[in-house]
Design a protein around this motif. Structure first.
Motif, mmCIF file in Angstrom:
data_model
loop_
_atom_site.group_PDB
_atom_site.id
_atom_site.type_symbol
_atom_site.label_atom_id
_atom_site.label_comp_id
_atom_site.label_asym_id
_atom_site.label_seq_id
_atom_site.Cartn_x
_atom_site.Cartn_y
_atom_site.Cartn_z
ATOM 1 N N ASP A 36 -1.797 9.003 3.532
ATOM 2 C CA ASP A 36 -2.012 7.974 2.504
ATOM 3 C C ASP A 36 -2.299 6.609 3.127
ATOM 4 N N VAL A 37 -1.512 6.247 4.128
ATOM 5 C CA VAL A 37 -1.672 4.926 4.754
ATOM 6 C C VAL A 37 -1.727 5.132 6.272
ATOM 7 N N THR A 67 -9.338 -1.863 6.274
ATOM 8 C CA THR A 67 -8.991 -3.281 6.172
ATOM 9 C C THR A 67 -8.552 -3.741 7.559
ATOM 10 N N SER A 121 -6.482 7.892 3.193
ATOM 11 C CA SER A 121 -6.851 7.136 1.986
ATOM 12 C C SER A 121 -7.012 5.651 2.273
ATOM 13 N N SER A 122 -5.988 5.022 2.825
ATOM 14 C CA SER A 122 -6.043 3.582 3.137
ATOM 15 C C SER A 122 -5.847 3.412 4.628
ATOM 16 N N ALA A 143 0.843 -1.209 0.000
ATOM 17 C CA ALA A 143 0.000 0.000 0.000
ATOM 18 C C ALA A 143 0.875 1.256 0.000
#
Ligand SMILES: O=C1O[C@H](COP(=O)(O)O)[C@@H](O)[C@H](O)[C@H]1O
Length: 222
Positions: free
Chosen positions: A125-126, A215, A178-179, A22
């Motif tokens: 982002d992560v 997730t 984002s993730s 990722a």
């Protein structure tokens, strides 16, 4: 929401690969990657495995931030920054990458939050999050007033888990990521996942509901 369940002995390395991929994907999409780290026992396992991945040392232009910090000295075993330095960065920070920590050890916690807020990018982002058995994420605890914060990005908080005094990002930062990966080891964390998936709780009672689109990385049947 997405869920991956790995066998306990594989959890750390399989999760590390997913997160590493990722980070690479975000790096290829844009100009570098902003990663937000967490503290906790699941994170410690993940960080040791991530650091050992062949590609970790080759990461470039990754900025690492923290989602929360306990108000302790840097060499205190409870420091989230200290944990990352002992595990993920035990061999050093990859060349061209940087670590931006929350300075939670001083007396001026409001000032530390403002300073950290000024260092944060517009979007992570992560985002990595541990989760407490009570469903807390970062240092956003059940029933806490910061769960309704819609302006500030970082704030001091007195939590319900020792060490109780902390700095934390607010839902504003979490919503912009984002993730999002939730690191959840053990049956008690799988039970939190089941409650989030069940949809009967709201985020005031179970802050992990804030990241329904994340997730979840479990090592226990759910
Ligand atoms: O207090 C904290 O706990 C959670 C989860 O920790 P764990 O040891 O139960 O895995 C973590 O997400 C958070 O960053 C930390 O400050």
């Amino acid at each position: 929401m997405h869920v991956k369940q790995f066998r306990p002995e594989e959890w750390a390395v399989r999760s590390a690969r997913l997160i590493h991929d990722a980070v690479l994907a975000a790096s290829h999409r844009g100009d570098g990657c902003k990663v937000m780290l967490t503290g906790g026992r699941s994170a410690a396992r993940l960080y040791l495995a991530w650091r050992a991945l062949p590609g970790f040392d080759q990461l470039r232009a990754v900025e690492f931030f923290f989602g929360d910090e306990r108000c302790v000295q840097l060499d205190d075993p409870e420091s989230n920054y200290g944990l990352a330095m002992r595990t993920l960065f035990a061999s050093g920070v990859p060349s061209g990458c940087s670590v931006v920590r929350m300075a939670a050890e001083g007396p001026d916690r409001e000032g530390a939050c403002l300073h950290y807020e000024g260092r944060l990018p517009s979007k992570i982002d992560v985002l990595l999050l541990g989760v407490g058995e009570d469903g807390h994420i970062a240092s956003l605890f059940p029933g806490g007033a910061l769960l309704d914060e819609r302006t500030r990005k970082v704030a001091p908080v007195v939590g319900t888990k020792a060490p109780r005094e902390r700095l934390t990002v607010t839902p504003v930062v979490i919503a912009q990521a984002s993730s999002v990966f939730v690191l959840a080891n053990g049956e008690a964390k799988a039970a939190v996942f089941r409650r989030v998936a069940g949809g009967a709780d709201d985020f005031h009672a179970l802050p992990a509901c804030l990241v329904g689109g994340a997730t979840w990385l479990l090592d226990t049947p759910f």
